[in-house]
Enzyme design. Sequence first.
Site, PDB file in Angstrom:
ATOM      1  N   TYR A 180       0.724   9.078  -1.564  1.00 38.79           N
ATOM      2  CA  TYR A 180      -0.658   8.961  -1.109  1.00 38.79           C
ATOM      3  C   TYR A 180      -1.008  10.301  -0.461  1.00 38.79           C
ATOM      4  O   TYR A 180      -0.203  10.852   0.291  1.00 38.79           O
ATOM      5  CB  TYR A 180      -0.824   7.866  -0.056  1.00 38.79           C
ATOM      6  CG  TYR A 180      -0.821   6.455  -0.587  1.00 38.79           C
ATOM      7  CD1 TYR A 180      -1.992   5.865  -1.061  1.00 38.79           C
ATOM      8  CD2 TYR A 180       0.349   5.691  -0.581  1.00 38.79           C
ATOM      9  CE1 TYR A 180      -1.992   4.554  -1.528  1.00 38.79           C
ATOM     10  CE2 TYR A 180       0.354   4.390  -1.044  1.00 38.79           C
ATOM     11  CZ  TYR A 180      -0.827   3.826  -1.516  1.00 38.79           C
ATOM     12  OH  TYR A 180      -0.826   2.532  -1.977  1.00 38.79           O
ATOM     13  N   LYS A 218      -2.434   7.305 -10.484  1.00 40.27           N
ATOM     14  CA  LYS A 218      -2.407   5.847 -10.552  1.00 40.27           C
ATOM     15  C   LYS A 218      -3.675   5.277  -9.917  1.00 40.27           C
ATOM     16  O   LYS A 218      -4.009   5.614  -8.777  1.00 40.27           O
ATOM     17  CB  LYS A 218      -1.173   5.296  -9.828  1.00 40.27           C
ATOM     18  CG  LYS A 218      -1.047   3.779  -9.874  1.00 40.27           C
ATOM     19  CD  LYS A 218       0.232   3.330  -9.189  1.00 40.27           C
ATOM     20  CE  LYS A 218       0.422   1.824  -9.277  1.00 40.27           C
ATOM     21  NZ  LYS A 218      -0.565   1.077  -8.485  1.00 40.27           N
TER      22      LYS A 218
END
Length: 362
Positions: A144, A235
């Site tokens: 992230y 993603k």
Amino acid sequence: MGRQLMHAQRAWPVNLADHETLARAHLTPEADAYFNGGAADEITMAANRQAWAAIPLWPRVLRLRAAPCLKTPLLGRTWPSPVLVAPMAQQGWLHPDAERATALAASALGAGMVLSMQANTPLEHIAQDVAQEPGRGPLWFQLYHLGNRGHTLALAQRAAEAGYEALVLTVDAPIHGVRDRERRHPGHPPRALAQPHMPTPASGAEGLDALLRQAATWEDVVWLQSRSPLPLLLKGILHPADARTACELGVAGVIVSNHGGRVLDTAPSTATALPLVADAVAGRAAVLVDGGLRRGTDILKALALGAHGVLVGRPVLHGLAHAGAQGAAHVLRLLQDELMAAMALCGLADIAAIDRACLQPQ
């Protein structure tokens, strides 16, 4: 190989729904809400499963005289299976062996593993456990971007040095979804669980504005792509326009995902988005998909719609929750056995033979 993980005398579940039932008997209401809940009314979470089920398979007959082969090309290598374990946080909340159990299960079944940035186990420990196993699948690390480029790049370099083969940047969750189940059963993972990859939260970094100021943008993708020591996949791609932009930036792959229905409710199912994304990518990058895959027939349909591989999430956690590494391995074994059976019944000798003609007669 994978069968060695199964105790010969145990009566194992016959499908993934059975694993889910067993897992829920081991979960507190708070853990159940966290791992099994979705956003808002959970329309997207339900649609993920329903959309795969609604697609018919059109089998061909009198074509095979040997078992189908699951070997799968992905990012320049050939792997034993098209199945990978999706990145999932806080597995230590489910089982004391946490991500190490999941990684060993995946390795034993020839499936891939995408380790979550929010894992409770250091990425180096997972690599030490499985990176040298000759029959394993891909070993990737999820990132992230939390507004700290230095921390992001340091993690990428750690992953490369440990033996990971790709990075997976999750791009669809700059903020948490509105999760009713979690609000009804508020709870947090045990404080004793480590978070070895997460940065120290910045003071005052709360609220929508603060979170969005930290969120990744396409400029951050360009920056990471230019410096990454490993191939980069994005993603959380649903819109074909985003898939085209990703390809123009030269990413190695995109993963069609709606975060398991946990972020934006009423977003399209991944089965709906997959063919649009695959057409937009047009062979320029790898395409993978997750969300609602519960049968080997679902995997076959995903490959027919243009995916090069699939990621499986919650079902693996269900196996882990009630039976550790053996349970996670059994979930993967069921899916791969069902995929081989579906391929055999559709007259498909190998992964390369799967295309949209399986779904739409020509």
